[in-house]
Design a protein around this motif. Structure first.
Motif, PDB file in Angstrom:
ATOM      1  N   ALA A  63       3.888  11.191  -1.982  1.00 47.30           N
ATOM      2  CA  ALA A  63       3.243   9.651  -1.375  1.00 47.30           C
ATOM      3  C   ALA A  63       4.341   8.952  -1.780  1.00 47.30           C
ATOM      4  O   ALA A  63       5.094   8.618  -2.328  1.00 47.30           O
ATOM      5  CB  ALA A  63       1.959   9.627  -2.895  1.00 47.30           C
TER       6      ALA A  63
ATOM      7  N   GLN B  82      13.239   4.799  -1.823  1.00 42.52           N
ATOM      8  CA  GLN B  82      12.077   5.230  -2.094  1.00 42.52           C
ATOM      9  C   GLN B  82      11.860   6.587  -3.329  1.00 42.52           C
ATOM     10  O   GLN B  82      11.560   7.214  -3.625  1.00 42.52           O
ATOM     11  CB  GLN B  82      10.943   4.840  -1.689  1.00 42.52           C
ATOM     12  CG  GLN B  82       9.433   4.893  -3.097  1.00 42.52           C
ATOM     13  CD  GLN B  82       8.649   4.456  -2.448  1.00 42.52           C
ATOM     14  OE1 GLN B  82       8.244   3.619  -1.414  1.00 42.52           O
ATOM     15  NE2 GLN B  82       7.088   3.857  -2.929  1.00 42.52           N
TER      16      GLN B  82
ATOM     17  N   GLU C 151      10.857  -3.237  -3.882  1.00 39.84           N
ATOM     18  CA  GLU C 151       9.997  -3.656  -3.009  1.00 39.84           C
ATOM     19  C   GLU C 151       9.550  -4.642  -1.538  1.00 39.84           C
ATOM     20  O   GLU C 151       8.561  -4.973  -1.369  1.00 39.84           O
ATOM     21  CB  GLU C 151       9.515  -4.290  -4.008  1.00 39.84           C
ATOM     22  CG  GLU C 151       9.468  -5.423  -4.470  1.00 39.84           C
ATOM     23  CD  GLU C 151      10.723  -5.302  -5.745  1.00 39.84           C
ATOM     24  OE1 GLU C 151      11.258  -6.144  -6.481  1.00 39.84           O
ATOM     25  OE2 GLU C 151      11.003  -4.327  -5.454  1.00 39.84           O
TER      26      GLU C 151
ATOM     27  N   ARG D 146       0.306  -1.101  -0.095  1.00 43.54           N
ATOM     28  CA  ARG D 146       0.361   0.577  -0.114  1.00 43.54           C
ATOM     29  C   ARG D 146       0.770   1.329   0.328  1.00 43.54           C
ATOM     30  O   ARG D 146       2.373   1.043  -0.081  1.00 43.54           O
ATOM     31  CB  ARG D 146      -0.357  -0.102   0.977  1.00 43.54           C
ATOM     32  CG  ARG D 146      -1.612  -1.242   1.243  1.00 43.54           C
ATOM     33  CD  ARG D 146      -3.210  -0.888   0.792  1.00 43.54           C
ATOM     34  NE  ARG D 146      -3.334  -2.091   0.333  1.00 43.54           N
ATOM     35  CZ  ARG D 146      -3.914  -3.593  -0.031  1.00 43.54           C
ATOM     36  NH1 ARG D 146      -2.941  -3.594  -0.804  1.00 43.54           N
ATOM     37  NH2 ARG D 146      -4.616  -4.345   0.096  1.00 43.54           N
ATOM     38  N   ASP D 147      -0.377   2.091  -0.364  1.00 36.36           N
ATOM     39  CA  ASP D 147       0.756   3.344  -0.139  1.00 36.36           C
ATOM     40  C   ASP D 147       1.188   3.295   1.606  1.00 36.36           C
ATOM     41  O   ASP D 147       0.472   3.842   1.958  1.00 36.36           O
ATOM     42  CB  ASP D 147      -0.219   4.686  -0.533  1.00 36.36           C
ATOM     43  CG  ASP D 147       0.992   6.502  -0.656  1.00 36.36           C
ATOM     44  OD1 ASP D 147       1.543   6.641   0.073  1.00 36.36           O
ATOM     45  OD2 ASP D 147       0.462   6.827  -1.832  1.00 36.36           O
ATOM     46  N   LYS D 148       2.632   3.791   1.366  1.00 34.52           N
ATOM     47  CA  LYS D 148       3.170   4.212   2.877  1.00 34.52           C
ATOM     48  C   LYS D 148       3.097   5.370   2.986  1.00 34.52           C
ATOM     49  O   LYS D 148       2.767   5.885   5.247  1.00 34.52           O
ATOM     50  CB  LYS D 148       4.698   4.209   3.094  1.00 34.52           C
ATOM     51  CG  LYS D 148       5.612   2.886   2.301  1.00 34.52           C
ATOM     52  CD  LYS D 148       7.061   2.385   2.178  1.00 34.52           C
ATOM     53  CE  LYS D 148       7.397   1.630   1.307  1.00 34.52           C
ATOM     54  NZ  LYS D 148       6.988   1.158  -0.177  1.00 34.52           N
TER      55      LYS D 148
ATOM     56  N   ILE E  76       0.994  -6.280  -6.381  1.00 37.24           N
ATOM     57  CA  ILE E  76       0.512  -6.378  -5.174  1.00 37.24           C
ATOM     58  C   ILE E  76       0.353  -7.968  -4.842  1.00 37.24           C
ATOM     59  O   ILE E  76      -0.726  -7.957  -6.248  1.00 37.24           O
ATOM     60  CB  ILE E  76      -0.485  -5.255  -6.150  1.00 37.24           C
ATOM     61  CG1 ILE E  76      -0.460  -4.059  -6.134  1.00 37.24           C
ATOM     62  CG2 ILE E  76      -1.853  -5.321  -3.576  1.00 37.24           C
ATOM     63  CD1 ILE E  76       0.463  -3.158  -5.236  1.00 37.24           C
TER      64      ILE E  76
ATOM     65  N   PRO F  95       3.848   4.940  -2.939  1.00 33.23           N
ATOM     66  CA  PRO F  95       3.154   3.584  -3.197  1.00 33.23           C
ATOM     67  C   PRO F  95       3.970   2.028  -3.651  1.00 33.23           C
ATOM     68  O   PRO F  95       5.169   3.048  -3.906  1.00 33.23           O
ATOM     69  CB  PRO F  95       2.609   4.108  -4.883  1.00 33.23           C
ATOM     70  CG  PRO F  95       3.644   5.177  -5.320  1.00 33.23           C
ATOM     71  CD  PRO F  95       4.250   6.118  -4.523  1.00 33.23           C
ATOM     72  N   ALA F  96       3.351   1.878  -3.418  1.00 32.77           N
ATOM     73  CA  ALA F  96       3.791   0.433  -4.079  1.00 32.77           C
ATOM     74  C   ALA F  96       5.017   0.590  -4.931  1.00 32.77           C
ATOM     75  O   ALA F  96       4.166   0.540  -6.001  1.00 32.77           O
ATOM     76  CB  ALA F  96       2.642  -0.715  -3.813  1.00 32.77           C
TER      77      ALA F  96
END
Length: 440
Positions: A200, A143, A371, A78-80, A207, A202-203
């Motif tokens: 943001a 990230q 990831e 999910r978005d951290k 997923i 995101p992953a």
């Protein structure tokens, strides 16, 4: 301009740094205010005080052991930044619960029946909150940062965390408990506002379904992470480090009161010196390594830490031979003949500890695919928390068996030897991996 200075001017780092700083500040303002109030104003028995301190530490750590696998999966899938905002919104509610417990204890209303259970429940919720933030605060760095910024960013996060611990600990020792109750609510609101500014995140990979079976997912996460020898030794070495830290932090408040014969302000000073030292070590190791992630200084750092632990034990024994007859204020403590040596040994323990642990956290985020970084940190948190809970239980058992707080300090020195051996194994594995990369 240094990398660290540049990062503090960037939105991709600054809001996260501020949010983590406020989170650490609030946690420690609450935990320290609660423990110091109970130790100094509720109980009047060394064993009971040590037991309460151990229970409080175990409750805070337990969620890491139970929920880290779920937290790591969510952080990678999910978005951290969105998770951080959600958790910080929940913090406002849990701090209201903690503030209610502090207020009731201050007023003397149902202290044992309601106030202390409320405070411990809020502490458990605080541990749950930190469990879900833990994987993110390190995993988000690769990230948002460049490769040559990660160690500096990790060091800043660690230094900022311990500066925040310093500030929260100072306030908890010096302000009235009712002010602390109001302060934790206000800080949680400001922390939520700063979290809303984090960009943001995101992953980064595919997923995958989230396994909500905490036992099965924890076992799978540890198995999938620990097969890498560098990650394995880094996690085990960090776990022993935090076990040492847990035992020391459990001992500090009752040791300050019953051995050093110091007021709660002096107990707060001990934690302050420890926090300052870790912050110095966190930044200093980045200078020594020049931005390169390596365990090169790990064995020497933790051995030096062990030497300072033994020195701390020796000073405590000297203090017992010439013990004050009543609790010392800060000025009276500073004037005591061996006070300077006591504070210097604490500072040495903390600086060496900071130099030991920061590169190991950087290992966990730079030696795996981006990831999978959050799940790697989560696996580390599971193993760390298991070791720390064991340390809390051990400290509680030693108290129950009547072993003096001073003698318990030597346990931490022995554990430093094990950490040094693990750090040496990690450095050898690192050298072998680097050699293999050069020959391919």
């Amino acid at each position: 301009m240094t990398i660290s200075t540049q990062l503090l001017q960037r939105r991709r780092f600054l809001p996260l740094f501020v949010t983590q700083l406020l989170n650490a500040f609030n946690d420690n303002l609450y935990k320290t205010a609660m423990v110091l109030f109970v130790v100094y104003s509720v109980y009047n028995d060394e064993a009971a005080e040590g037991g309460f301190s151990a229970i409080a530490s175990a409750l805070f750590i337990l969620p890491y052991f139970l929920l880290s696998a779920l937290a790591g999966q969510l952080a990678d899938m999910r978005d951290k930044a969105a998770i951080i905002r959600t958790v910080k919104a929940c913090e406002i509610l849990l701090m209201c619960i903690g503030a209610a417990g502090l207020f009731l204890a201050w007023r003397g209303i149902a202290v044992h029946e309601l106030a202390i259970p409320l405070m411990l429940f809020a502490l458990l919720l605080t541990g749950i909150q930190s469990t879900f933030l833990g994987p993110i605060k390190y995993a988000i760095l690769p990230q948002h940062l460049k490769k040559d910024e990660v160690l500096a960013g990790t060091g800043l996060v660690e230094a900022g965390t311990y500066i925040a611990i310093l500030a929260g600990t100072i306030l908890a020792g010096w302000i009235p408990v009712e002010w602390a109750a109001a302060g934790i609510i206000a800080t949680s609101v400001v922390g939520y506002l700063s979290a809303r500014q984090i960009p943001a995140a995101p992953a980064m990979g595919a997923i995958e379904p989230i396994d909500r079976n905490v036992l099965r997912s924890s076992i799978r996460l540890i198995r999938d992470t620990m097969h890498d020898r560098q990650i394995f030794y880094a996690i085990i070495a960090i776990s022993f480090f935090w076990t040492i830290g847990t035992v020391l932090f459990i001992q500090f408040p009752p040791l300050a009161k019953n051995v050093i014969m110091a007021s709660k302000e002096v107990a707060s000073l001990f934690l302050v010196v420890f926090s300052v030292g870790v912050a110095i070590g966190s930044v200093g190791i980045n200078v020594l390594l020049k931005g390169r992630v390596s365990a090169r200084f790990g064995p020497a750092s933790v051995l030096v830490m062990g030497v300072f632990v033994v020195a701390f034990y020796a000073v405590c024994r000297l203090w017992e031979a010439d013990q004050p007859t009543q609790l010392l204020s800060v000025s009276e403590f500073i004037a005591w003949p061996t006070a300077t040596f006591l504070l210097l040994t604490l500072l040495g323990i903390a600086i060496a500890g900071g130099m030991f642990v920061v590169p190991l956290y950087a290992f966990l985020t730079t030696r795996v695919a981006p990831e999978k970084a959050a799940r790697t940190i989560a696996a580390n948190n599971i193993v760390n928390s298991g070791a720390m809970v064991a340390g809390s239980i051990l400290a509680g058992l030693l108290n129950a068996l009547g072993i003096s707080l001073t003698e318990q300090v030597l346990l931490s020195a022995f554990m430093c030897l094990i950490s040094a051996w693990l750090a040496r194994k990690l450095f050898r594995t690192e050298c072998e991996a680097n050699l293999a990369e050069q020959t391919t």
